[in-house]
Design a protein around this motif. Structure first.
Motif, short mmCIF file in Angstrom:
data_model
loop_
_atom_site.label_atom_id
_atom_site.label_comp_id
_atom_site.label_asym_id
_atom_site.label_seq_id
_atom_site.Cartn_x
_atom_site.Cartn_y
_atom_site.Cartn_z
N VAL A 108 0.84 -1.20 0.00
CA VAL A 108 0.00 0.00 0.00
C VAL A 108 0.88 1.25 0.00
O VAL A 108 0.59 2.24 -0.69
N LYS A 109 1.94 1.21 0.75
CA LYS A 109 2.87 2.35 0.77
C LYS A 109 3.43 2.60 -0.62
O LYS A 109 3.51 3.75 -1.09
N GLN A 110 3.79 1.54 -1.32
CA GLN A 110 4.31 1.68 -2.68
C GLN A 110 3.24 2.23 -3.62
O GLN A 110 3.53 3.02 -4.53
N LEU A 115 1.62 7.13 -6.70
CA LEU A 115 0.65 8.14 -7.14
C LEU A 115 1.20 9.56 -7.04
O LEU A 115 0.71 10.46 -7.70
N ILE A 116 2.19 9.73 -6.21
CA ILE A 116 2.78 11.06 -6.00
C ILE A 116 3.69 11.39 -7.17
O ILE A 116 4.47 10.55 -7.64
N SER A 117 3.62 12.62 -7.65
CA SER A 117 4.38 12.99 -8.85
C SER A 117 5.89 12.91 -8.61
O SER A 117 6.36 13.07 -7.47
N LYS A 118 6.62 12.68 -9.67
CA LYS A 118 8.08 12.64 -9.58
C LYS A 118 8.63 13.96 -9.08
O LYS A 118 9.61 14.01 -8.34
N ASN A 119 7.99 15.04 -9.52
CA ASN A 119 8.44 16.38 -9.11
C ASN A 119 8.33 16.53 -7.59
O ASN A 119 9.25 17.02 -6.93
N THR A 120 7.19 16.11 -7.04
CA THR A 120 6.99 16.21 -5.59
C THR A 120 7.98 15.32 -4.84
O THR A 120 8.58 15.75 -3.85
N LYS A 121 8.15 14.10 -5.34
CA LYS A 121 9.08 13.19 -4.64
C LYS A 121 10.51 13.70 -4.73
O LYS A 121 11.29 13.55 -3.79
N SER A 122 10.84 14.34 -5.86
CA SER A 122 12.19 14.87 -6.01
C SER A 122 12.44 16.02 -5.04
O SER A 122 13.50 16.11 -4.42
#
Length: 224
Positions: A108-110, A115-122
């Motif tokens: 579920v965590k994955q 779902l979170i954008s690459k920009n946000t995760k970066s």
């Protein structure tokens, strides 16, 4: 330190807020509910709650904006409906063996992470934390009242929780009232038994997903 919360509803907000307040007691944690909105202790009718809204919010671009005004973001979701589309995370392996709490919570965590954008995760990936509740957040409360096997339940946790609440002369929680003021008061009465951080860690040892959430908070630096 400022925390933004995305939770399934007001009851989950109340529990996560209590955990953070005790965990970071002495460091003035400020808790800001983002989804659903809560006004005067009640859910704003303009912002529906539930697991599907949590999934939708993970995809929104404003996560970066939330982390301008807040230091950290906590995303909470239950796994009881995770087999439903569009959640689509099964409780079992392909050979029909049941996933462990660890395996399901990681899947579920994955899902949320994906779902979170690459920009946000970066930009902010290290500021986002996940509270994955297998299968409902009420399971995390059972060790408050039980020393028997019930303390490790992950299925139908509301029933034993209500048995314990009745014995303490606390009103029971139902699906209809859990996010209403009378239901929230019952959660508050139960949470009073978690007086300090150690009480919460003691409860978490009986549910690995709960413990994983607490352990993840150790990444947050605390200025002594």
């Amino acid at each position: 330190m400022k925390f933004a919360l995305i939770t399934e509803g007001p009851s989950e907000h109340k529990i996560i807020k209590h955990i953070l307040s005790k965990y970071f007691k002495g460091f003035d944690p400020e808790i800001n509910q983002i989804q659903p909105k809560i006004v005067d202790g009640k859910q704003d009718s303009k912002t529906p709650g539930g697991w599907n809204e949590v999934l939708k919010y993970c995809e929104r671009k404003e996560l970066n904006d939330i982390l301008i005004e807040n230091d950290y973001l906590i995303i909470q979701i239950d796994t009881d409906q995770s087999q439903t589309l569009p959640f689509n995370i099964t409780h079992a392996h392909k050979d029909n063996s049941t996933k462990s709490i660890e395996e399901l919570s990681n899947d579920v965590k994955q899902k949320l992470h994906g779902l979170i954008s690459k920009n946000t995760k970066s930009k902010n990936g290290d500021k986002i934390f996940f509270a994955i509740c297998v299968h409902t957040i009420e399971c995390w409360l059972l060790p408050i009242f039980y020393t028997t096997s019930h303390k490790t339940n992950t299925l139908n946790c509301l029933a034993p929780l209500n048995i314990a609440l009745r014995k303490k002369d606390i009103n029971i929680i139902t699906a209809a009232n859990k996010n209403e003021p009378n239901g929230i008061r019952s959660y508050e009465a139960a949470l009073k038994y978690w007086k300090k951080k150690e009480d919460i860690y003691f409860a978490a040892q009986h549910n690995s997903a709960f413990k994983n959430f607490l352990d993840s908070l150790t990444a947050i630096p605390i200025a002594e």
